[in-house]
Design a protein around this motif. Sequence first.
Motif, PDB file in Angstrom:
ATOM      1  N   VAL A   1      21.426  37.000  39.173  1.00 20.33           N
ATOM      2  CA  VAL A   1      22.360  36.846  38.058  1.00 20.33           C
ATOM      3  C   VAL A   1      23.624  36.213  38.627  1.00 20.33           C
ATOM      4  O   VAL A   1      24.215  36.740  39.576  1.00 20.33           O
ATOM      5  N   GLY A   2      24.019  35.078  38.077  1.00 20.60           N
ATOM      6  CA  GLY A   2      25.181  34.339  38.576  1.00 20.60           C
ATOM      7  C   GLY A   2      26.508  35.053  38.388  1.00 20.60           C
ATOM      8  O   GLY A   2      27.403  34.950  39.213  1.00 20.60           O
ATOM      9  N   GLY A   3      26.669  35.798  37.324  1.00 20.48           N
ATOM     10  CA  GLY A   3      27.916  36.509  37.073  1.00 20.48           C
ATOM     11  C   GLY A   3      29.003  35.613  36.523  1.00 20.48           C
ATOM     12  O   GLY A   3      28.769  34.483  36.106  1.00 20.48           O
ATOM     13  N   THR A   4      30.230  36.119  36.562  1.00 19.80           N
ATOM     14  CA  THR A   4      31.391  35.410  36.028  1.00 19.80           C
ATOM     15  C   THR A   4      32.417  35.212  37.137  1.00 19.80           C
ATOM     16  O   THR A   4      32.851  36.179  37.762  1.00 19.80           O
ATOM     17  N   ALA A   5      32.795  33.951  37.376  1.00 21.55           N
ATOM     18  CA  ALA A   5      33.807  33.632  38.381  1.00 21.55           C
ATOM     19  C   ALA A   5      35.164  33.514  37.710  1.00 21.55           C
ATOM     20  O   ALA A   5      35.293  32.903  36.641  1.00 21.55           O
TER      21      ALA A   5
ATOM     22  N   VAL B   1      39.345  33.407  44.308  1.00 22.64           N
ATOM     23  CA  VAL B   1      38.307  33.350  43.277  1.00 22.64           C
ATOM     24  C   VAL B   1      37.396  34.546  43.476  1.00 22.64           C
ATOM     25  O   VAL B   1      36.947  34.827  44.592  1.00 22.64           O
ATOM     26  N   ASN B   2      37.154  35.263  42.410  1.00 25.37           N
ATOM     27  CA  ASN B   2      36.293  36.451  42.439  1.00 25.37           C
ATOM     28  C   ASN B   2      35.080  36.218  41.546  1.00 25.37           C
ATOM     29  O   ASN B   2      35.133  35.429  40.608  1.00 25.37           O
ATOM     30  N   VAL B   3      34.019  36.945  41.829  1.00 20.97           N
ATOM     31  CA  VAL B   3      32.847  36.926  40.962  1.00 20.97           C
ATOM     32  C   VAL B   3      32.485  38.363  40.628  1.00 20.97           C
ATOM     33  O   VAL B   3      32.596  39.257  41.478  1.00 20.97           O
ATOM     34  N   SER B   4      32.114  38.597  39.379  1.00 20.45           N
ATOM     35  CA  SER B   4      31.699  39.940  38.950  1.00 20.45           C
ATOM     36  C   SER B   4      30.458  39.822  38.073  1.00 20.45           C
ATOM     37  O   SER B   4      30.170  38.766  37.527  1.00 20.45           O
ATOM     38  N   GLY B   5      29.738  40.928  37.968  1.00 18.60           N
ATOM     39  CA  GLY B   5      28.534  40.950  37.141  1.00 18.60           C
ATOM     40  C   GLY B   5      27.379  40.180  37.749  1.00 18.60           C
ATOM     41  O   GLY B   5      26.443  39.798  37.057  1.00 18.60           O
ATOM     42  N   ASN B   6      27.435  39.952  39.061  1.00 24.60           N
ATOM     43  CA  ASN B   6      26.389  39.176  39.734  1.00 24.60           C
ATOM     44  C   ASN B   6      25.350  40.090  40.374  1.00 24.60           C
ATOM     45  O   ASN B   6      25.603  41.263  40.621  1.00 24.60           O
ATOM     46  N   THR B   7      24.170  39.534  40.633  1.00 29.18           N
ATOM     47  CA  THR B   7      23.121  40.203  41.395  1.00 29.18           C
ATOM     48  C   THR B   7      22.599  39.209  42.409  1.00 29.18           C
ATOM     49  O   THR B   7      22.184  38.113  42.044  1.00 29.18           O
ATOM     50  N   GLY B   8      22.625  39.591  43.676  1.00 28.10           N
ATOM     51  CA  GLY B   8      22.119  38.723  44.733  1.00 28.10           C
ATOM     52  C   GLY B   8      23.204  38.364  45.736  1.00 28.10           C
ATOM     53  O   GLY B   8      24.352  38.796  45.624  1.00 28.10           O
ATOM     54  N   THR B   9      22.829  37.561  46.710  1.00 28.21           N
ATOM     55  CA  THR B   9      23.733  37.115  47.760  1.00 28.21           C
ATOM     56  C   THR B   9      24.565  35.944  47.257  1.00 28.21           C
ATOM     57  O   THR B   9      24.037  35.039  46.615  1.00 28.21           O
ATOM     58  N   ILE B  10      25.854  35.962  47.577  1.00 34.71           N
ATOM     59  CA  ILE B  10      26.766  34.925  47.088  1.00 34.71           C
ATOM     60  C   ILE B  10      26.867  33.785  48.090  1.00 34.71           C
ATOM     61  O   ILE B  10      27.044  34.015  49.287  1.00 34.71           O
ATOM     62  N   GLN B  11      26.768  32.567  47.608  1.00 36.83           N
ATOM     63  CA  GLN B  11      27.056  31.355  48.369  1.00 36.83           C
ATOM     64  C   GLN B  11      28.025  30.546  47.524  1.00 36.83           C
ATOM     65  O   GLN B  11      27.635  29.981  46.504  1.00 36.83           O
ATOM     66  N   TRP B  12      29.308  30.514  47.945  1.00 35.98           N
ATOM     67  CA  TRP B  12      30.310  29.795  47.166  1.00 35.98           C
ATOM     68  C   TRP B  12      30.111  28.299  47.278  1.00 35.98           C
ATOM     69  O   TRP B  12      29.722  27.786  48.330  1.00 35.98           O
ATOM     70  N   GLN B  13      30.379  27.590  46.204  1.00 38.62           N
ATOM     71  CA  GLN B  13      30.337  26.129  46.173  1.00 38.62           C
ATOM     72  C   GLN B  13      31.586  25.633  45.455  1.00 38.62           C
ATOM     73  O   GLN B  13      32.188  26.362  44.661  1.00 38.62           O
ATOM     74  N   GLN B  14      31.972  24.420  45.748  1.00 41.99           N
ATOM     75  CA  GLN B  14      33.102  23.812  45.032  1.00 41.99           C
ATOM     76  C   GLN B  14      32.709  22.416  44.585  1.00 41.99           C
ATOM     77  O   GLN B  14      31.831  21.797  45.161  1.00 41.99           O
ATOM     78  N   SER B  15      33.386  21.950  43.581  1.00 37.94           N
ATOM     79  CA  SER B  15      33.100  20.615  43.048  1.00 37.94           C
ATOM     80  C   SER B  15      34.380  19.951  42.651  1.00 37.94           C
ATOM     81  O   SER B  15      35.328  20.594  42.218  1.00 37.94           O
TER      82      SER B  15
END
Length: 147
Positions: free
Chosen positions: A114-118, A133-147
């Motif tokens: 689950v990607g969650g909300t950043a 930048v925070n993320v919540s409501g996620n499931t799994g390992t986080i890998q941050w990306q930027q664009s």
Amino acid sequence: MTSGACTSANSTTAAVLVSPISVGGTATATASPICSGSSTTVNVSGNTGTIQWQQSPDGTSGWANVTGGSGSTSAQYSTPNLSLTTYYRAVVTSGACTSANSTTAAVLVSPISVGGTATATASPICSGSSTTVNVSGNTGTIQWQQS
């Protein structure tokens, strides 16, 4: 058989069927871990006898004959869609011999990603400044990306 001075007589023949000893063999899972809601296959090899697959929630107790999926009595069993880690073994019986259990194959089940909300702690920001930048409501390992 011979009785006194009488001519001997033979009895009928009794056949004794000898079964090879039951050998449980080695159980393996085709894929593990799998994503929740997915299925896989478990296989047994090196066994001698007929097969009945069993499953357990912890691999040590609560073993029960499988009821879902296909191939519950063949060397390859297709699991139903799983939502929890499940352990499988084959109970192998050769003729009248005592049954033997295969090794245990664990099918580990990962929760659905689950990607969650950043969210950013500050936005907009001035050039050269930073924010968190925070993320919540996620499931799994986080890998941050930027664009």
